[in-house]
Design a protein around this motif. Structure first.
Motif, short mmCIF file in Angstrom:
data_model
loop_
_atom_site.label_atom_id
_atom_site.label_comp_id
_atom_site.label_asym_id
_atom_site.label_seq_id
_atom_site.Cartn_x
_atom_site.Cartn_y
_atom_site.Cartn_z
N LEU B 47 0.83 -1.21 0.00
CA LEU B 47 0.00 0.00 0.00
C LEU B 47 0.86 1.26 0.00
O LEU B 47 0.64 2.18 -0.78
N GLN B 83 -0.85 -5.25 2.84
CA GLN B 83 -1.99 -6.04 3.31
C GLN B 83 -1.85 -7.48 2.79
O GLN B 83 -1.56 -7.69 1.60
N LEU B 97 -3.02 -6.23 8.15
CA LEU B 97 -2.15 -5.12 7.73
C LEU B 97 -0.81 -5.27 8.45
O LEU B 97 -0.77 -5.52 9.66
N GLN B 121 -5.26 -1.34 13.44
CA GLN B 121 -5.75 -0.15 12.78
C GLN B 121 -6.62 0.69 13.69
O GLN B 121 -7.48 0.20 14.40
N LEU B 126 -2.55 5.09 7.96
CA LEU B 126 -1.73 3.89 7.77
C LEU B 126 -0.28 4.23 7.41
O LEU B 126 0.65 3.58 7.86
N ARG B 341 -4.48 2.24 -2.74
CA ARG B 341 -5.30 2.71 -1.61
C ARG B 341 -5.79 1.51 -0.81
O ARG B 341 -6.05 0.45 -1.36
N TYR B 342 -5.89 1.72 0.47
CA TYR B 342 -6.44 0.68 1.35
C TYR B 342 -7.94 0.65 1.18
O TYR B 342 -8.60 1.69 1.24
#
Lengths: 343, 343
Positions: B47, B83, B97, B121, B126, B341-342
């Motif tokens: 990511l 991830q 993650l 998280q 992040l 992007r997450y």
């Protein structure tokens, strides 16, 4: 009572390496052998004077140092061993032997007594109070024990190793069980280090075209502790050969003191990759340890576990030559001037 | 399941400052999105990737460092936030993650899990796991607290002060009650230091023809702590302005990494006269403090007592430019590349 008081005069501020002509031996001055009443001072006859590299720093007109500059036209000052002749201070009596800052002259009137030590005379040579038991010896003791964090079995490099400080550093390291190699500037000194001072090995840096290669030869495993008395190229080479978590005690930079633009140190990135602690120090920050130092070192000396090598010049007339010799490495061992014999 | 796996390839060992052409973005490679059975490995989608100056050291063919060199023809490696997509390791499950060493590519197969951290998280971005909560932040924390021996009221200089490490050093020093001045390389960064990061003052070293004079202006009382991220001329100037018993933490030498013959450091004699401790360190020696660091810094961040500035580049295509920008100081704050992007 009057006497002649020969003096070694500081002629004026200098650049570069000290020369004999920067000093002048002046005869024909006379002095009253009395301490003025009400002065609290006392008059001493100087027996031994110490030649130390730090004195070079006082020959510059630089007031922001830890020591004030010498005064042009006045005698040099430095550590000496002296005997009280007359005193207006009840703590110091005629006949007392003292060690501390005095003038480069036959007789001195001492007003400041803060850093004087009375010498308890025993079978240790009086002049040793300028070296083994004086500032250089204490520098070695405090620097090695308090700055280097030494451990048994570690690999130790000492530069200017046969000098006033280095010779004791190496012997203390050996007594702790370290592997000790000394660097010095002549085959005679190398011989002294190997055969009299008990170093594991020694080399003449002047015969090593590549100091990095020399250190790799003497320390194939690397160096844990570098006791640095010289700075310059040896420091740069040592940085290349330090082990992880090594320590460098920065004690003197004889090789740099005389240069307005030294070549610079290029290998400091090793501080990071090897996580080295490099620390400058002055013995004066550790004076609370002085009594323990004296006790320890006197005991070791009396047991024959340490020796100390002096280079003794005779007479104040030899003072300029003795002092200047420090900076070319002419002296072998601690450089002392005998001004008068103790009677 | 196959996917395209764009990569940033290390073309070969370099001299001097990294250029964009030393790296090549390669498209058209495909990868199976499966961790091989019995491998114990797991496959991640990258990511965020971190651009860090230490990576320059891995671009040389020098095997004696604390890190091995990059492999020519293979992707760069560095810290990333990733991830898990598929896993043959029961400790890491799809969706997890993680933060740790990964490849500069879209997907990586991770075999070594020693230094990976799972990310819990919460409301912290992040990407902060590469900066504030990652290696640079921990470098600041360990270096300042464990190497600098800081005390309330001391005078602190930080170089590369708006960088990934410097910005946290300065804020930690302020929180302790120190007076903090930062040096950086543009007026925009100076503004950031003064107005966003809470430094007491800051200056643009590129606009100072005489760094010694600049430091005397910003530190008329002298410097107790210099957190050195650059080496070179700033280190030499700082040495002239340190106070007695000052400390220098040697963290990075960005200015020296690219030069085969840096100008050298000339003012090390100040180590002695001012009894300075100068210490190199690597954050990896302090990993036992990482849990406490995370707890402390996350708490400070959530209380609004510290902020953190990132410079975010979009897409792997921008990676060469983002990385090279580090060495010209083009980045403002911690340089990160967003790969995906997450979701």
């Amino acid at each position: 009572m009057e006497a002649e008081n020969k003096q070694v005069i500081f002629k004026g501020f200098i650049e570069g390496t000290p020369k004999e002509t920067d000093l002048q031996v002046m005869a024909g001055i006379s002095i009253k052998l009395k301490a003025p009443k009400g002065s609290g001072a006392f008059l001493v006859k100087n027996l031994y004077l110490s030649c130390d590299p730090y004195m070079r720093g006082r020959m510059r007109d630089f007031r922001d140092s830890y020591l004030p500059p010498f005064v042009p036209g006045k005698p040099l000052e430095g550590f000496g061993v002296s005997q009280v002749v007359d005193s207006d201070n009840p703590s110091f009596k005629p006949g007392d032997l003292i060690s501390g800052i005095t003038g480069w002259e036959e007789y001195s009137l001492i007003r400041r007594t803060e850093q004087l030590r009375k010498i308890k005379q025993d079978d240790i040579p009086l002049s040793f109070h300028l070296g083994l038991l004086g500032m250089p010896g204490f520098t070695a003791y405090a620097g090695f024990n308090e700055v280097c964090s030494p451990k048994k079995g570690e690999y130790v490099l000492v530069s200017a190793a046969s000098g006033a400080v280095g010779q004791l550093v190496g012997q203390l390291a050996k007594l702790l069980g370290c592997h000790v190699v000394g660097s010095s500037g002549s085959s005679q000194k190398v011989d002294l280090l190997r055969n009299k001072l008990g170093f594991d090995d020694a080399f003449n840096y002047k015969e090593e075209p590549d100091l990095d290669a020399a250190l790799k030869r003497y320390f194939p495993q690397g160096i844990d502790i570098y006791f640095d008395n010289v700075g310059g190229e040896m420091l740069d080479a040592a940085l290349l050969n330090m082990r992880i978590h090594g320590r460098i005690a920065v004690c003197g930079m004889v090789s740099e003191k005389n240069l307005s633009d030294p070549g610079g140190i290029h290998n400091l990135y090793n501080l990071i990759t090897k996580r080295i602690r490099m620390q400058g120090f002055l013995q004066s920050d550790y004076l609370h340890l002085y009594p323990r130092f004296l006790e320890d070192v006197i005991s070791l000396y009396k047991q024959g576990k340490i020796v100390y090598v002096e280079d003794m010049n005779e007479g104040l007339e030899s003072a300029p030559s003795a002092f200047v010799g420090l900076f070319s490495g002419r002296n072998i061992g601690k450089q002392v001037i005998r001004v008068a014999r103790y009677e």
